[in-house]
Write a protein that holds these residues in place. Structure first.
Motif, PDB file in Angstrom:
ATOM      1  N   THR A  41      85.030  -3.688 -75.024  1.00 30.81           N
ATOM      2  CA  THR A  41      85.715  -4.874 -74.520  1.00 30.81           C
ATOM      3  C   THR A  41      86.444  -4.522 -73.233  1.00 30.81           C
ATOM      4  OG1 THR A  41      87.670  -4.402 -75.845  1.00 30.81           O
ATOM      5  CG2 THR A  41      86.049  -5.900 -76.795  1.00 30.81           C
ATOM      6  N   THR A  42      86.528  -5.503 -72.339  1.00 34.11           N
ATOM      7  CA  THR A  42      87.224  -5.326 -71.069  1.00 34.11           C
ATOM      8  C   THR A  42      87.625  -6.686 -70.527  1.00 34.11           C
ATOM      9  OG1 THR A  42      87.128  -4.276 -68.892  1.00 34.11           O
ATOM     10  CG2 THR A  42      85.133  -5.376 -69.652  1.00 34.11           C
ATOM     11  N   GLN A  43      88.406  -6.679 -69.478  1.00 33.10           N
ATOM     12  CA  GLN A  43      88.766  -7.892 -68.736  1.00 33.10           C
ATOM     13  C   GLN A  43      88.080  -7.818 -67.379  1.00 33.10           C
ATOM     14  OE1 GLN A  43      90.782 -10.600 -69.237  1.00 33.10           O
ATOM     15  NE2 GLN A  43      91.377 -10.068 -71.305  1.00 33.10           N
ATOM     16  N   PHE A  44      87.413  -8.899 -66.980  1.00 28.15           N
ATOM     17  CA  PHE A  44      86.756  -8.932 -65.677  1.00 28.15           C
ATOM     18  C   PHE A  44      86.961 -10.304 -65.066  1.00 28.15           C
ATOM     19  CE2 PHE A  44      82.897  -9.399 -62.967  1.00 28.15           C
ATOM     20  CZ  PHE A  44      83.197  -8.383 -62.075  1.00 28.15           C
ATOM     21  N   LYS A  45      87.629 -10.333 -63.927  1.00 31.50           N
ATOM     22  CA  LYS A  45      87.904 -11.569 -63.189  1.00 31.50           C
ATOM     23  C   LYS A  45      88.579 -12.610 -64.072  1.00 31.50           C
ATOM     24  CE  LYS A  45      84.775 -10.754 -59.576  1.00 31.50           C
ATOM     25  NZ  LYS A  45      84.806 -11.090 -58.214  1.00 31.50           N
ATOM     26  N   GLY A  46      89.523 -12.174 -64.879  1.00 36.50           N
ATOM     27  CA  GLY A  46      90.332 -13.090 -65.670  1.00 36.50           C
ATOM     28  C   GLY A  46      89.748 -13.516 -67.000  1.00 36.50           C
ATOM     29  N   ALA A  47      88.622 -12.991 -67.388  1.00 31.78           N
ATOM     30  CA  ALA A  47      88.009 -13.384 -68.654  1.00 31.78           C
ATOM     31  C   ALA A  47      87.645 -12.142 -69.459  1.00 31.78           C
ATOM     32  CB  ALA A  47      86.755 -14.216 -68.416  1.00 31.78           C
ATOM     33  N   PRO A  48      87.801 -12.211 -70.774  1.00 29.87           N
ATOM     34  CA  PRO A  48      87.391 -11.061 -71.591  1.00 29.87           C
ATOM     35  C   PRO A  48      85.869 -10.978 -71.691  1.00 29.87           C
ATOM     36  CG  PRO A  48      88.182 -12.829 -72.984  1.00 29.87           C
ATOM     37  CD  PRO A  48      88.413 -13.269 -71.568  1.00 29.87           C
ATOM     38  N   VAL A  49      85.368  -9.758 -71.629  1.00 31.60           N
ATOM     39  CA  VAL A  49      83.933  -9.500 -71.771  1.00 31.60           C
ATOM     40  C   VAL A  49      83.786  -8.477 -72.888  1.00 31.60           C
ATOM     41  CG1 VAL A  49      81.854  -8.649 -70.646  1.00 31.60           C
ATOM     42  CG2 VAL A  49      83.516  -9.958 -69.332  1.00 31.60           C
ATOM     43  N   ALA A  50      82.968  -8.792 -73.885  1.00 31.85           N
ATOM     44  CA  ALA A  50      82.771  -7.893 -75.020  1.00 31.85           C
ATOM     45  C   ALA A  50      81.286  -7.775 -75.323  1.00 31.85           C
ATOM     46  CB  ALA A  50      83.503  -8.416 -76.246  1.00 31.85           C
ATOM     47  N   VAL A  51      80.849  -6.557 -75.651  1.00 34.16           N
ATOM     48  CA  VAL A  51      79.463  -6.318 -76.051  1.00 34.16           C
ATOM     49  C   VAL A  51      79.460  -5.462 -77.307  1.00 34.16           C
ATOM     50  CG1 VAL A  51      78.503  -6.538 -73.735  1.00 34.16           C
ATOM     51  CG2 VAL A  51      79.211  -4.309 -74.546  1.00 34.16           C
ATOM     52  N   HIS A  52      78.376  -5.585 -78.066  1.00 32.54           N
ATOM     53  CA  HIS A  52      78.219  -4.847 -79.314  1.00 32.54           C
ATOM     54  C   HIS A  52      76.796  -4.320 -79.362  1.00 32.54           C
ATOM     55  CE1 HIS A  52      78.954  -3.887 -83.544  1.00 32.54           C
ATOM     56  NE2 HIS A  52      77.720  -4.307 -83.759  1.00 32.54           N
ATOM     57  N   ALA A  53      76.637  -3.044 -79.697  1.00 35.07           N
ATOM     58  CA  ALA A  53      75.306  -2.446 -79.794  1.00 35.07           C
ATOM     59  C   ALA A  53      75.236  -1.585 -81.046  1.00 35.07           C
ATOM     60  CB  ALA A  53      75.012  -1.601 -78.569  1.00 35.07           C
ATOM     61  N   GLU A  54      74.084  -1.628 -81.711  1.00 34.78           N
ATOM     62  CA  GLU A  54      73.849  -0.835 -82.922  1.00 34.78           C
ATOM     63  C   GLU A  54      72.536  -0.088 -82.790  1.00 34.78           C
ATOM     64  OE1 GLU A  54      73.741  -3.470 -86.223  1.00 34.78           O
ATOM     65  OE2 GLU A  54      75.911  -3.695 -86.313  1.00 34.78           O
ATOM     66  N   ALA A  55      72.488   1.088 -83.373  1.00 38.98           N
ATOM     67  CA  ALA A  55      71.256   1.882 -83.417  1.00 38.98           C
ATOM     68  C   ALA A  55      71.406   2.917 -84.526  1.00 38.98           C
ATOM     69  CB  ALA A  55      70.993   2.555 -82.080  1.00 38.98           C
ATOM     70  N   GLN A  56      70.317   3.596 -84.830  1.00 36.02           N
ATOM     71  CA  GLN A  56      70.391   4.657 -85.830  1.00 36.02           C
ATOM     72  C   GLN A  56      70.964   5.933 -85.235  1.00 36.02           C
ATOM     73  OE1 GLN A  56      66.539   5.085 -87.606  1.00 36.02           O
ATOM     74  NE2 GLN A  56      66.819   3.297 -88.921  1.00 36.02           N
ATOM     75  N   ASP A  57      70.928   6.047 -83.911  1.00 33.66           N
ATOM     76  CA  ASP A  57      71.472   7.197 -83.206  1.00 33.66           C
ATOM     77  C   ASP A  57      72.664   6.727 -82.377  1.00 33.66           C
ATOM     78  OD1 ASP A  57      71.735   9.776 -82.118  1.00 33.66           O
ATOM     79  OD2 ASP A  57      70.447   9.258 -80.429  1.00 33.66           O
ATOM     80  N   LEU A  58      73.763   7.453 -82.415  1.00 31.79           N
ATOM     81  CA  LEU A  58      74.973   7.061 -81.702  1.00 31.79           C
ATOM     82  C   LEU A  58      74.755   7.063 -80.198  1.00 31.79           C
ATOM     83  CD1 LEU A  58      77.940   6.235 -81.927  1.00 31.79           C
ATOM     84  CD2 LEU A  58      78.525   8.653 -81.836  1.00 31.79           C
ATOM     85  N   TYR A  59      74.019   8.038 -79.682  1.00 37.48           N
ATOM     86  CA  TYR A  59      73.774   8.119 -78.249  1.00 37.48           C
ATOM     87  C   TYR A  59      72.906   6.961 -77.754  1.00 37.48           C
ATOM     88  CZ  TYR A  59      75.900  12.675 -78.750  1.00 37.48           C
ATOM     89  OH  TYR A  59      76.789  13.676 -79.027  1.00 37.48           O
ATOM     90  N   ALA A  60      71.968   6.511 -78.574  1.00 34.54           N
ATOM     91  CA  ALA A  60      71.160   5.340 -78.225  1.00 34.54           C
ATOM     92  C   ALA A  60      72.018   4.078 -78.220  1.00 34.54           C
ATOM     93  CB  ALA A  60      69.999   5.185 -79.195  1.00 34.54           C
ATOM     94  N   ALA A  61      72.954   3.982 -79.145  1.00 30.16           N
ATOM     95  CA  ALA A  61      73.862   2.839 -79.181  1.00 30.16           C
ATOM     96  C   ALA A  61      74.770   2.825 -77.955  1.00 30.16           C
ATOM     97  CB  ALA A  61      74.691   2.862 -80.460  1.00 30.16           C
ATOM     98  N   ILE A  62      75.214   3.988 -77.504  1.00 28.04           N
ATOM     99  CA  ILE A  62      76.048   4.082 -76.303  1.00 28.04           C
ATOM    100  C   ILE A  62      75.256   3.620 -75.075  1.00 28.04           C
ATOM    101  CG2 ILE A  62      77.183   5.707 -74.743  1.00 28.04           C
ATOM    102  CD1 ILE A  62      77.997   7.303 -77.276  1.00 28.04           C
TER     103      ILE A  62
END
Length: 112
Positions: free
Chosen positions: A53-74
């Protein structure tokens, strides 16, 4: 860009920190005015998840990712964040200019 990481059922190691820094370097180069990122790493039995999660130009931006490998999720979270920020950047640019007026009678436009 400051990245604040927290782990749920996982310790944040130097390898994870290096992977995050290398994957999010592209995001940092595209958006140098981006301030802080909050990242939550979660490791469950068969799924590793990353939430950013972050703030960009006054609005919150959030993303979610899942994988079986942590590095792939990153890596997936970095791609999704780059796309979400690009979308947010485009929406702020689209409102920069005034909208054209609608004219009921096309002959009126010739008079103006």
């Amino acid at each position: 860009m400051n990245i604040h990481m927290s782990g749920h059922h996982v310790d944040i190691t130097d390898g994870i920190r290096e992977a995050v820094d290398s994957k999010f370097a592209k995001v940092q180069s595209h958006y140098p005015d981006l301030g802080d990122l909050s990242m939550a790493l979660t490791v469950e039995r068969h799924v590793q998840a990353v939430e950013v999660t972050t703030q960009f130009k006054g609005a919150p931006v959030a993303v979610h990712a899942e994988a079986q490998d942590l590095y792939a999720a990153i890596a997936d979270a970095a791609k999704k964040l780059d796309a979400a920020l690009a979308k947010r950047k485009g929406s702020t640019k689209s409102h920069r200019h005034s909208k054209p007026e609608l004219v009921d009678n096309p002959d009126e436009e010739a008079i103006r």
